[in-house]
Motif scaffolding. Structure first.
Motif, PDB file in Angstrom:
ATOM      1  N   GLU A  17      -0.383  -7.602  12.554  1.00 46.15           N
ATOM      2  CA  GLU A  17      -0.343  -6.143  12.418  1.00 46.15           C
ATOM      3  C   GLU A  17      -0.429  -5.724  10.950  1.00 46.15           C
ATOM      4  OE1 GLU A  17       2.759  -2.416  13.116  1.00 46.15           O
ATOM      5  OE2 GLU A  17       3.171  -4.367  14.037  1.00 46.15           O
ATOM      6  N   ALA A  20      -3.923  -6.136   9.739  1.00 43.87           N
ATOM      7  CA  ALA A  20      -4.761  -5.065  10.290  1.00 43.87           C
ATOM      8  C   ALA A  20      -4.601  -3.784   9.473  1.00 43.87           C
ATOM      9  CB  ALA A  20      -4.410  -4.824  11.752  1.00 43.87           C
ATOM     10  N   GLN A  21      -3.369  -3.490   9.049  1.00 45.11           N
ATOM     11  CA  GLN A  21      -3.131  -2.305   8.219  1.00 45.11           C
ATOM     12  C   GLN A  21      -3.872  -2.430   6.889  1.00 45.11           C
ATOM     13  OE1 GLN A  21       1.081  -1.389   7.742  1.00 45.11           O
ATOM     14  NE2 GLN A  21       1.505  -2.094   9.813  1.00 45.11           N
ATOM     15  N   GLU A  23      -6.502  -4.317   6.301  1.00 48.41           N
ATOM     16  CA  GLU A  23      -7.947  -4.294   6.552  1.00 48.41           C
ATOM     17  C   GLU A  23      -8.437  -2.861   6.730  1.00 48.41           C
ATOM     18  OE1 GLU A  23     -11.758  -5.654   6.876  1.00 48.41           O
ATOM     19  OE2 GLU A  23      -9.970  -6.775   6.271  1.00 48.41           O
ATOM     20  N   GLU A  24      -7.644  -2.048   7.415  1.00 47.24           N
ATOM     21  CA  GLU A  24      -8.007  -0.633   7.595  1.00 47.24           C
ATOM     22  C   GLU A  24      -8.087   0.071   6.243  1.00 47.24           C
ATOM     23  OE1 GLU A  24      -6.079   3.410   9.577  1.00 47.24           O
ATOM     24  OE2 GLU A  24      -5.359   1.442  10.213  1.00 47.24           O
ATOM     25  N   ALA A  25      -7.100  -0.208   5.385  1.00 41.47           N
ATOM     26  CA  ALA A  25      -7.108   0.392   4.052  1.00 41.47           C
ATOM     27  C   ALA A  25      -8.292  -0.104   3.232  1.00 41.47           C
ATOM     28  CB  ALA A  25      -5.800   0.068   3.339  1.00 41.47           C
ATOM     29  N   LYS A  26      -8.621  -1.376   3.383  1.00 38.34           N
ATOM     30  CA  LYS A  26      -9.762  -1.956   2.665  1.00 38.34           C
ATOM     31  C   LYS A  26     -11.058  -1.253   3.038  1.00 38.34           C
ATOM     32  CE  LYS A  26     -12.588  -6.152   2.700  1.00 38.34           C
ATOM     33  NZ  LYS A  26     -12.720  -7.531   3.227  1.00 38.34           N
ATOM     34  N   GLN A  27     -11.281  -1.078   4.327  1.00 42.20           N
ATOM     35  CA  GLN A  27     -12.521  -0.449   4.771  1.00 42.20           C
ATOM     36  C   GLN A  27     -12.616   0.992   4.303  1.00 42.20           C
ATOM     37  OE1 GLN A  27     -14.992  -2.158   5.924  1.00 42.20           O
ATOM     38  NE2 GLN A  27     -13.714  -4.003   5.949  1.00 42.20           N
ATOM     39  N   ALA A  28     -11.487   1.709   4.334  1.00 41.22           N
ATOM     40  CA  ALA A  28     -11.478   3.091   3.857  1.00 41.22           C
ATOM     41  C   ALA A  28     -11.809   3.148   2.368  1.00 41.22           C
ATOM     42  CB  ALA A  28     -10.110   3.729   4.128  1.00 41.22           C
ATOM     43  N   THR A  31     -15.538   2.292   1.767  1.00 41.53           N
ATOM     44  CA  THR A  31     -16.405   3.373   2.245  1.00 41.53           C
ATOM     45  C   THR A  31     -16.405   4.552   1.287  1.00 41.53           C
ATOM     46  OG1 THR A  31     -16.032   2.743   4.543  1.00 41.53           O
ATOM     47  CG2 THR A  31     -16.842   4.981   4.146  1.00 41.53           C
ATOM     48  N   ARG A 227      -0.172   3.676   0.563  1.00 38.61           N
ATOM     49  CA  ARG A 227       0.097   3.191   1.916  1.00 38.61           C
ATOM     50  C   ARG A 227       1.127   2.073   1.826  1.00 38.61           C
ATOM     51  NH1 ARG A 227      -3.893   2.261   6.708  1.00 38.61           N
ATOM     52  NH2 ARG A 227      -5.148   3.700   5.478  1.00 38.61           N
TER      53      ARG A 227
END
Length: 331
Positions: A17, A20-21, A23-28, A31, A227
């Motif tokens: 988990e 995953a948090q 990775e979400e921040a990385k993609q944001a 981008t 975050r």
């Protein structure tokens, strides 16, 4: 010597988990190419550094960002402690690039920055720059221009490839470093930079760095909040899985013989790792071992010269060169 099924550096149990948090921040971040701040917090031994290493490995493999990393030390006393470790990493990065490329990035006031951080002069392109006459410039002006030069340098580099700056053990950082890093991610036109920091949650209230960051955050909205990825103790099931994979025996068999010892670790991965010293690979059984015996065993497995060197490093309590430590240890 014991031969175990899997090295602890390869095991990251119960952190899916958290990854995953991240990775979400990385993609944001990738981008948007806008500055981002992430804090990994938890108690000592809960795996903050291991989680960060796993996360940063994906950047290093893909080449999607340049990773500059370092850590603060409790007993180290240098100006701008948390920035200093990043400068060391930046020096290594710049030395790996051609002079032409580095010269294209360097800001006008790079010598101001090198005045505060002499390690930068190990970069040939910076050492070749003419020295500035600073006699008539006060310290505040030098500091302002130096850190504006750092910002310009990071902006230039990040135009080509985003940057990830990781600082471990930020609870030992200083207030001046918090001010500098906060200014780096502040608008307008900041570098495309992800600031990743880890710290011990139970020491946050006393940390000059974290107190100053919180103070700056209360004055400014948005970009300093960051975050938070908070580490938690491993569950009973996760503890069993960790140890089962580590020593190579079934989890149920492990539950029968070592449940009480596992419970005593309170789900802390570092303490779980120390239990392995009490595992007899020949019998497949655990024996409770006091902590001081574990230390004695580990020291006893090292040559005498290595023990002297380890003691020297432990007493130093901060980053030291091999030459310094060897000299003090009498080698």
């Amino acid at each position: 010597a014991h031969t175990f099924a899997e090295d602890s550096s390869q095991i990251l149990i119960g952190r899916e988990e958290k990854l995953a948090q991240l990775e979400e921040a990385k993609q944001a971040f990738l981008t948007s190419s806008q500055p981002a701040v992430i804090w990994i917090l938890g108690l000592s031994g809960e795996g903050k550094s291991s989680l960060a290493d796993k996360f940063l490995a994906s950047f290093r493999r893909s080449g999607e960002a340049i990773v500059l990393s370092g850590r603060c030390y409790d007993r180290e006393s240098v100006p701008f402690k948390a920035v200093d470790v990043l400068i060391e990493a930046l020096v290594g990065f710049l030395r790996s690039r051609s002079n032409d490329q580095v010269n294209a990035w360097l800001p006008r006031d790079i010598q101001m920055l090198a005045r505060l951080f002499p390690a930068l002069r190990r970069v040939a392109s910076i050492e070749e720059k003419p020295q500035l006459e600073l006699a008539n410039i006060d310290d505040r002006q030098i500091r302002y221009r130096a850190f504006f030069a750092l910002r310009e340098l990071l902006v230039s580099i990040s135009r080509e490839t985003p940057l990830v700056l990781f600082i471990d053990d930020l609870q030992w950082g200083d207030a001046d470093s918090a001010e500098v890093l906060a200014d780096l991610v502040a608008p307008p036109n900041p570098p495309a930079m992800l600031l990743l920091g880890s710290y011990r949650s139970d020491e946050a209230a006393q940390s000059p760095f974290l107190r100053e960051w919180k103070h700056r955050g209360e004055q400014q909205e948005g970009h300093l909040s960051g975050r938070r990825v908070e580490m938690t103790p491993l569950t009973e099931k996760q503890c069993l899985e960790f140890m089962a994979r580590r020593v190579g025996i079934p989890a149920e068999k492990l539950r029968e013989q070592a449940y009480d010892m596992l419970a005593d670790t309170k789900g802390n991965p570092y303490f779980l790792e120390q239990l392995i010293e009490g595992f007899n690979a020949e019998t497949g059984q655990f024996e409770p071992v006091p902590l001081h015996d574990i230390v004695d065993r580990k020291l006893g497995q090292r040559p005498a010269d290595a023990r002297d060197l380890l003691i020297t490093i432990a007493i130093a309590g901060q980053a030291v060169s091999v030459e310094e430590a060897s000299s003090v240890a009498g080698h």
